[in-house]
Design a protein around this motif. Structure first.
Motif, PDB file in Angstrom:
ATOM      1  N   GLN A  97     -12.436 -42.364  -3.398  1.00 19.06           N
ATOM      2  CA  GLN A  97     -12.637 -43.231  -2.238  1.00 19.06           C
ATOM      3  C   GLN A  97     -12.346 -42.468  -0.951  1.00 19.06           C
ATOM      4  N   PHE A  98     -11.288 -41.673  -0.955  1.00 17.03           N
ATOM      5  CA  PHE A  98     -10.950 -40.872   0.216  1.00 17.03           C
ATOM      6  C   PHE A  98     -12.053 -39.854   0.517  1.00 17.03           C
ATOM      7  N   CYS A  99     -12.637 -39.256  -0.519  1.00 17.23           N
ATOM      8  CA  CYS A  99     -13.718 -38.289  -0.319  1.00 17.23           C
ATOM      9  C   CYS A  99     -14.893 -38.919   0.417  1.00 17.23           C
ATOM     10  N   LEU A 100     -15.149 -40.190   0.154  1.00 19.72           N
ATOM     11  CA  LEU A 100     -16.251 -40.888   0.823  1.00 19.72           C
ATOM     12  C   LEU A 100     -15.967 -41.111   2.304  1.00 19.72           C
ATOM     13  N   HIS A 101     -14.683 -41.167   2.682  1.00 14.89           N
ATOM     14  CA  HIS A 101     -14.315 -41.478   4.066  1.00 14.89           C
ATOM     15  C   HIS A 101     -13.799 -40.278   4.849  1.00 14.89           C
ATOM     16  N   LEU A 102     -13.817 -39.102   4.242  1.00 15.90           N
ATOM     17  CA  LEU A 102     -13.451 -37.885   4.947  1.00 15.90           C
ATOM     18  C   LEU A 102     -14.713 -37.076   5.250  1.00 15.90           C
ATOM     19  N   LEU A 135      -8.296 -44.260   6.221  1.00 18.27           N
ATOM     20  CA  LEU A 135      -8.147 -44.183   4.768  1.00 18.27           C
ATOM     21  C   LEU A 135      -7.376 -45.384   4.231  1.00 18.27           C
ATOM     22  N   SER A 136      -6.369 -45.843   4.980  1.00 18.79           N
ATOM     23  CA  SER A 136      -5.626 -47.044   4.573  1.00 18.79           C
ATOM     24  C   SER A 136      -6.548 -48.254   4.553  1.00 18.79           C
ATOM     25  N   ALA A 137      -7.429 -48.348   5.555  1.00 19.85           N
ATOM     26  CA  ALA A 137      -8.353 -49.482   5.630  1.00 19.85           C
ATOM     27  C   ALA A 137      -9.357 -49.472   4.474  1.00 19.85           C
ATOM     28  N   CYS A 138      -9.751 -48.287   4.025  1.00 20.05           N
ATOM     29  CA  CYS A 138     -10.756 -48.219   2.957  1.00 20.05           C
ATOM     30  C   CYS A 138     -10.191 -48.654   1.610  1.00 20.05           C
ATOM     31  N   ILE A 139      -8.871 -48.609   1.441  1.00 19.81           N
ATOM     32  CA  ILE A 139      -8.288 -49.082   0.173  1.00 19.81           C
ATOM     33  C   ILE A 139      -7.449 -50.341   0.368  1.00 19.81           C
ATOM     34  N   ALA A 140      -7.577 -50.990   1.517  1.00 24.74           N
ATOM     35  CA  ALA A 140      -6.774 -52.178   1.811  1.00 24.74           C
ATOM     36  C   ALA A 140      -7.089 -53.330   0.855  1.00 24.74           C
ATOM     37  N   ASP A 141      -8.340 -53.436   0.434  1.00 28.70           N
ATOM     38  CA  ASP A 141      -8.717 -54.507  -0.487  1.00 28.70           C
ATOM     39  C   ASP A 141      -8.394 -54.178  -1.931  1.00 28.70           C
ATOM     40  N   GLY A 142      -7.925 -52.983  -2.179  1.00 26.45           N
ATOM     41  CA  GLY A 142      -7.586 -52.573  -3.535  1.00 26.45           C
ATOM     42  C   GLY A 142      -8.558 -51.534  -4.061  1.00 26.45           C
ATOM     43  N   ILE A 143      -8.183 -50.941  -5.164  1.00 31.12           N
ATOM     44  CA  ILE A 143      -8.995 -49.921  -5.824  1.00 31.12           C
ATOM     45  C   ILE A 143      -9.442 -50.466  -7.168  1.00 31.12           C
ATOM     46  N   ARG A 144     -10.710 -50.290  -7.464  1.00 34.10           N
ATOM     47  CA  ARG A 144     -11.242 -50.757  -8.744  1.00 34.10           C
ATOM     48  C   ARG A 144     -11.160 -49.618  -9.749  1.00 34.10           C
TER      49      ARG A 144
END
Length: 185
Positions: A97-102, A135-144
């Motif tokens: 997920q972080f790779c998608l937002h960096l 990065l915090s916002a991209c995982i705020a809803d949780g990780i699947r």
């Protein structure tokens, strides 16, 4: 390279010979090394401190040579109950997920068992804080992870002070570790 009328002629024949000669000279691919002690898949396996210091030293050298800022972010994660996340599957999902937002120029590796290290080129301290908020916002809803959705909270440690001395990579990494330890407790 052949056609229905037989063997290639003229220009086709020269291209056919060139292609075969070129393919014959290409060495077989070497299988990627795993991080049993040195290198490997940065998202699934942990890298050693020495390997991360090697990466950092090369990136610091580029930053000093091209006179742009650089920083490192270390991230650890806690579950909703406050325990540290060390699950291989969860950390791999977070790293993806972080790779998608960096940016494509940023480097992300898994460091130790529960830490993700991100090297951000052309990014000062304020840029690192903005990146960590994103990065915090991209995982705020949780990780699947598979069919399960896991809620986690990231903790970030930063360091962006590049020096010209010989131990600069170690100082940069140690600064980020101290910053993270202050949050983790």
């Amino acid at each position: 390279m052949s056609n229905i009328y037989g063997a290639p002629n003229g220009i086709e024949r020269r291209a056919y010979r060139t292609t075969n000669a070129t393919l014959a000279n290409i060495p077989a691919l070497v299988a990627q090394q795993t991080i049993t002690g040195k290198q490997g898949d940065p998202l699934k396996q942990t890298c050693t401190r020495e390997y991360l210091l090697q990466i950092l030293d090369g990136q610091i050298e580029l930053a000093l040579e091209n006179t742009y800022p650089m920083c490192i972010i270390l991230a650890e994660f806690k579950n909703s109950d406050g325990t540290a996340v060390e699950s291989e599957a969860v950390l791999h999902a977070v790293a993806q997920q972080f790779c998608l937002h960096l940016r494509p120029t940023d480097i992300i590796v898994r460091f130790r068992n529960k830490t993700i290290a991100m090297i951000l080129r052309e990014c000062a301290d304020s840029g690192a804080r903005q990146a960590s908020q994103r990065l915090s916002a991209c995982i705020a809803d949780g990780i699947r992870v598979d069919a399960e959705k896991i809620s986690i909270k990231p903790l970030f440690g930063y360091s962006a002070q590049i020096t010209r001395d010989t131990d600069r990579a170690n100082k940069l990494l140690t600064g980020a570790e101290h910053s993270l330890k202050a949050l983790v407790g």
